[in-house]
Enzyme design. Sequence first.
Site, PDB file in Angstrom:
ATOM      1  N   HIS A   1      18.212  -6.711 -40.172  1.00 26.00           N
ATOM      2  CA  HIS A   1      19.006  -7.923 -40.760  1.00 26.00           C
ATOM      3  C   HIS A   1      20.322  -7.889 -40.098  1.00 26.00           C
ATOM      4  CE1 HIS A   1      19.453 -10.623 -44.613  1.00 26.00           C
ATOM      5  NE2 HIS A   1      19.982 -11.089 -43.591  1.00 26.00           N
TER       6      HIS A   1
ATOM      7  N   GLY B   1      23.331 -17.725 -47.722  1.00 25.02           N
ATOM      8  CA  GLY B   1      22.092 -17.954 -48.829  1.00 25.02           C
ATOM      9  C   GLY B   1      23.022 -17.312 -50.018  1.00 25.02           C
TER      10      GLY B   1
END
Lengths: 334, 334
Positions: B296, B84
């Site tokens: 994460h 991303g």
Amino acid sequence: MTSIIRPRLFITFQMSSQFIRSLKRVFDLDYQDIPACLSHEQILSRIRANPPNAILFPATAKIDKEVISAAGDKLKMLAAFSVGYNHIDLKECKKRGIPIGYTPGVLTDTTADSAITLLLATSRRIAEAMRTVRNGEWGTSSDMMWMCGKPLINSTIGIVGLGRIGLAIARRLQPFSIQRILYSGTREKYFDSDKDKKLFKFVQFEELLHESDFVIIACALNEKTANMFNKKAFEQMKNDAILINIARGGIVDQDALYDALKNGQIRAAGLDVTVPEPLPTDHPLLTLENCTIFPHIGSADEYARHQMAQICVDNLLNFFSGKPMVHQLQIDKL
Amino acid sequence: MTSIIRPRLLINNQIPSQFIRALEPVFDLDYQDIATPVSQEQILSRIRAQPPDAMLLFGKILIDKELLSIAGDKLKMVATTSVGYDHIDVKECQNRGISIGYAPGVIADVVADLAVTLLLVTSKRINEAMRAVRNGEWGTSSDIGWMCGKPLANSTIGIVGLGHIGLAIARRLQPFSIQRILYCGKHEKQFDSENDKKLFQFVQFEELLRLSDFVIIACALNDETRNMFNRKAFEQMKNDAILVNIARGGIIDQDALYDALKNGQIQAAGLDVTVPEPLPTDHPLLTLDNCIIVPHIGGGDLSVRYQMIQISVDNLLNFFSGKPMVHQVNLDNA
């Protein structure tokens, strides 16, 4: 019409009222609508007080020689709310000619789902990961290896016992970019597709231990498999192997497992089954970061539980109206 | 030979020495071989002290207007090791003629693995299950619904964003006896096989919310998807739905999620991403049993991290020798 004597049924655990209602029509029930577990002693004293014609019980209730003799000749049938049957003294049942109903098949999907859950949770170190979020460790390290897991990509999966559940586990692992599946057991399976013939390989137990990155126990507990995972087995496994047991606790020698995990002989283990169950909260395995333990929830899904209860009810109703059970354990073939 | 001025490269994170060796012949490195994370402030002061020609960045360092104006005209290229790039002000980079390299593709498998992991551990309630083992709750209930999870069998899966990762998730869920996969996004995908045409259905976001038993967020964070999961979205979801987010925290309005989980508007959530990261340890979401949060770790697999750094190193070396990068963010489409 005539005053038929209604058979007496002892239910040792709490069930949904819908099932109790259908059983009440046929049976006189010895049943308490409370979620507490009955001890072995409590089961014995209830049986002694009112010997039942049938007993409906889960895998946590031990139906041994003592229980069966306490019930005596009155006992005509056992209805097990379980897929496994090692909590039942089969020899004694055979001797006394007591048929056993059980609930095979329905748990295949959910047990395989649990095996994958345990495998992924163990390899991705989910218990540790959740803890670091809560204790503030998250974000304190820039180490690239922090919380890194063991990848499934290109791994070799070893499945001990490729029965219905073992195969369902294999099918679920296939899309995870794994390389191959080794399996051991009593005999080689036949596969139709060329793809399966390449993917699956029947090997000796020792070879499976030697080659596998992930070893999954999915076989029945019997004399051959009891303590199959002992000190010698762990010595043969890869040092970064992950062991998953969703079958029965007795297949693993837990002292040997503790040493293997502690000494880095294998990397991690995920257990849904232990000896005993529940495991004492001060058990050494619970002190290890690399051992993930679930409370035997392999089959814990509402849909599957409902199906099991329905089969038990049908087994009971069929038997006492002279029809064949939906699933009767074939004691002679064991 | 001649005294060429070597480009200066700022690296914000410790990386394995093999990559440092590959970069050293070409770049003057601003690099510290220590495992402590570098803050935004520290990065800014390092840029002020010695403006770099390029930056190799890990994690959440914001490449915003402030940083870019401090870096000034000298900065030619930014190499992020992530898939991303929502932490990069792409427009400002475009205005300043700064190229951006990134690392798509390699991470799809491991992120998909983690998405399935989170989905399973959330639906099987393994945080509660593991706690029950440790606190002695295991074995105290004979309720057959104890620790029952939500079954995947016959369920409808909703995937928000069926890109590389979304599709890899879908493929992994296929063997879990699911019924169908709904997906939403910019456009409908073309599938070749009849099986896929039956399995996948392109729907509007609202329909996906209304029909799905499991909702998985696998889309990019942008102006359209920011806070897409707000109060209104949760109102449209099934009361027993499970939400999984492995994309970006900003796609969910966390206050609305807290209320939805607290009030039983949805059954549970599993999050690999939050706002902010790390999540403060006193965040309300951490008080909920039906919210599983991992730090994460979607890309947390060593082989993948190595591949992502390799791509970034190649992006840097290619760019400064006048060749096309391996993966460059297309600024016109961004």
